[in-house]
Motif scaffolding. Structure first.
Motif, PDB file in Angstrom:
ATOM      1  N   GLY A  98       0.792  -1.229   0.000  1.00 28.39           N
ATOM      2  CA  GLY A  98       0.000   0.000   0.000  1.00 28.39           C
ATOM      3  C   GLY A  98       0.815   1.264   0.000  1.00 28.39           C
ATOM      4  N   ASN A  99       2.135   1.155   0.139  1.00 25.65           N
ATOM      5  CA  ASN A  99       2.963   2.368   0.202  1.00 25.65           C
ATOM      6  C   ASN A  99       4.288   2.099  -0.511  1.00 25.65           C
ATOM      7  OD1 ASN A  99       3.824   4.934   0.821  1.00 25.65           O
ATOM      8  ND2 ASN A  99       4.355   4.464   2.948  1.00 25.65           N
ATOM      9  N   ASN A 100       4.200   1.724  -1.807  1.00 25.32           N
ATOM     10  CA  ASN A 100       5.392   1.436  -2.578  1.00 25.32           C
ATOM     11  C   ASN A 100       5.233   1.966  -4.002  1.00 25.32           C
ATOM     12  OD1 ASN A 100       4.347  -0.933  -4.376  1.00 25.32           O
ATOM     13  ND2 ASN A 100       3.705  -1.480  -2.288  1.00 25.32           N
ATOM     14  N   ALA A 101       6.358   2.093  -4.685  1.00 25.92           N
ATOM     15  CA  ALA A 101       6.370   2.727  -6.000  1.00 25.92           C
ATOM     16  C   ALA A 101       5.504   1.978  -7.008  1.00 25.92           C
ATOM     17  CB  ALA A 101       7.808   2.819  -6.507  1.00 25.92           C
ATOM     18  N   PHE A 102       5.599   0.644  -7.024  1.00 24.90           N
ATOM     19  CA  PHE A 102       4.845  -0.124  -8.011  1.00 24.90           C
ATOM     20  C   PHE A 102       3.338   0.115  -7.883  1.00 24.90           C
ATOM     21  CE2 PHE A 102       6.704  -3.519 -10.739  1.00 24.90           C
ATOM     22  CZ  PHE A 102       7.999  -3.025 -10.749  1.00 24.90           C
ATOM     23  N   ASP A 150       2.820 -11.126  -7.481  1.00 25.48           N
ATOM     24  CA  ASP A 150       1.532 -10.716  -8.058  1.00 25.48           C
ATOM     25  C   ASP A 150       1.570  -9.255  -8.495  1.00 25.48           C
ATOM     26  OD1 ASP A 150       0.638 -13.254  -7.543  1.00 25.48           O
ATOM     27  OD2 ASP A 150      -0.403 -12.730  -5.682  1.00 25.48           O
ATOM     28  N   LEU A 151       2.262  -8.429  -7.740  1.00 27.62           N
ATOM     29  CA  LEU A 151       2.370  -7.013  -8.085  1.00 27.62           C
ATOM     30  C   LEU A 151       3.210  -6.844  -9.354  1.00 27.62           C
ATOM     31  CD1 LEU A 151       1.253  -4.449  -6.808  1.00 27.62           C
ATOM     32  CD2 LEU A 151       3.394  -4.173  -5.582  1.00 27.62           C
ATOM     33  N   LEU A 152       4.298  -7.595  -9.455  1.00 27.86           N
ATOM     34  CA  LEU A 152       5.112  -7.562 -10.667  1.00 27.86           C
ATOM     35  C   LEU A 152       4.319  -8.038 -11.873  1.00 27.86           C
ATOM     36  CD1 LEU A 152       8.457  -8.987  -9.237  1.00 27.86           C
ATOM     37  CD2 LEU A 152       8.088  -6.646 -10.056  1.00 27.86           C
ATOM     38  N   ALA A 153       3.456  -9.035 -11.688  1.00 27.33           N
ATOM     39  CA  ALA A 153       2.651  -9.565 -12.790  1.00 27.33           C
ATOM     40  C   ALA A 153       1.666  -8.530 -13.313  1.00 27.33           C
ATOM     41  CB  ALA A 153       1.917 -10.816 -12.329  1.00 27.33           C
ATOM     42  N   LYS A 154       1.181  -7.651 -12.451  1.00 29.19           N
ATOM     43  CA  LYS A 154       0.290  -6.583 -12.914  1.00 29.19           C
ATOM     44  C   LYS A 154       1.033  -5.588 -13.792  1.00 29.19           C
ATOM     45  CE  LYS A 154      -2.811  -6.743  -8.896  1.00 29.19           C
ATOM     46  NZ  LYS A 154      -3.336  -5.982  -7.742  1.00 29.19           N
ATOM     47  N   ALA A 155       2.329  -5.419 -13.500  1.00 30.60           N
ATOM     48  CA  ALA A 155       3.118  -4.469 -14.283  1.00 30.60           C
ATOM     49  C   ALA A 155       3.543  -5.060 -15.619  1.00 30.60           C
ATOM     50  CB  ALA A 155       4.337  -4.029 -13.477  1.00 30.60           C
TER      51      ALA A 155
END
Length: 348
Positions: A98-102, A150-155
């Motif tokens: 919730g508090n990161n660049a990605f 999962d966050l990397l996969a969204k990018a």
């Protein structure tokens, strides 16, 4: 002439190459500068503008991570880009949640799918994010690693690095499961070994108690048998004494030298004390029965009872065999008679 032409050609070639190399370096520099201007410079300027600084003022690196901003969904594009830049400066690529660049860049793309700044930033920082996810895997923080993947996969869902990370995460999870299973099996084996040791001790204690009980019963039985034998010997002795009293001659018949009377010991003798018994300071007695012949000699000497057994038997029999009696008479005629005698063995 040829030599001068050759040197001149070489100098000319060097002079032509130098401007080309300079031009190439310049192009590379322009590309790098352009990337910086397109990706990071706008965010740095906005971050400094929001904080009241001048765009030309450098941002201090290593600042303490800012608290998670409230109501991220309601932020404008500029605010999201500013928060993303702050997170980049604080090296908060994928964490905390919730508090990161990605996440900030992804929010920008949600609001404006074609935003080139956010798309370029995600592409450029993807390797750093992958490295962060790999560190989480190595530290076995699997839930955090899964969140970052999962966050990397969204990018960049098609990036092959995701396949590698997922494989490594799966392998580490299986390895941890095996280690936990091995630890569980080892603990179970230790528990079983402890239970078996306790069971063996209980069984050993039970067997020892039974053996002790059996030994005690045997001792009690032996003592009872000894008491019964002693009582039997005493009863036999009393019976012999009574029989001897019954067959003793009366005063009148003895005086007349005729009639009926029992045998009378004429020549006796103490038995030889066994050497082994004397050395061990043993004492005891032997009850013997024997026949007094009409000529007054002793025959058929037998051991009726003894205490202890087989220690003084031979000495008692030898002594009694050499005794001499005035035989018993019946109507003035010598007759054979039976007698029983206890021989005592005592140390002075």
């Amino acid at each position: 002439m040829d030599t001068r032409n050759t040197l001149h050609a070489r100098r000319y070639a060097r002079g032509a190459i130098r401007p080309v190399a300079i031009a190439i370096v310049g192009v590379i520099g322009l590309i790098a500068a352009g990337a910086w201007l397109l990706i990071f410079k706008p965010h740095e300027d906005m971050a400094l503008s929001d904080s009241g600084g001048h765009p030309s003022t450098p941002v201090t690196a290593g600042k303490t991570a800012a608290p998670t901003p409230a109501n991220v969904g309601a932020m404008s594009l500029n605010e999201l880009l500013s928060e993303a830049r702050k997170a980049m400066n604080d090296q908060r690529m994928l964490a905390p949640a919730g508090n990161n660049a990605f996440e900030f860049y992804l929010k920008v793309l949600e609001k404006q799918p074609g935003n080139q700044v956010a798309a370029d930033a995600l592409r450029e920082t993807f390797p750093f994010g992958a490295n962060s996810a790999e560190q989480a895997i190595n530290q076995r923080d699997f839930n955090e690693a899964q969140r970052q993947i999962d966050l990397l996969a969204k990018a960049d869902p098609a990036n092959y690095t995701l396949t590698i990370l997922r494989s490594k995460l799966d392998a580490q999870r299986k390895l941890q499961d095996r280690e936990q299973q091995q630890a569980t099996d080892k603990e179970r084996q230790q528990q079983l070994a402890a239970q078996k040791a306790a069971s063996d001790k209980i069984e050993a204690d039970r067997l020892a108690a039974e053996q002790q009980k059996t030994a005690l019963a045997a001792e009690q039985q032996k003592a009872a048998q000894a008491r019964a034998a002693q009582q039997q010997a005493e009863s036999a002795r009393q019976q012999a004494m009574a029989q001897q009293s019954a067959t003793a001659p009366t005063g009148g018949s003895a005086a007349g030298g005729a009639g009926t009377h029992g045998p009378v010991l004429v020549k006796g003798g103490q038995p030889r004390y066994p050497t082994a018994a004397m050395r061990s300071a043993q004492e005891g007695w032997v009850e013997v029965s024997f026949t007094i012949s009409p000529d007054g000699s002793v025959a058929n000497v037998k051991v009726v009872d003894a205490q202890p057994r087989h220690v003084f038997d031979r000495a008692a029999m030898d002594a009694v065999s050499h005794w001499k009696y005035e035989p018993a008479t019946q109507g003035g005629t010598p007759v054979a008679s039976e007698r029983q005698q206890r021989i005592e063995f005592k140390l002075n």
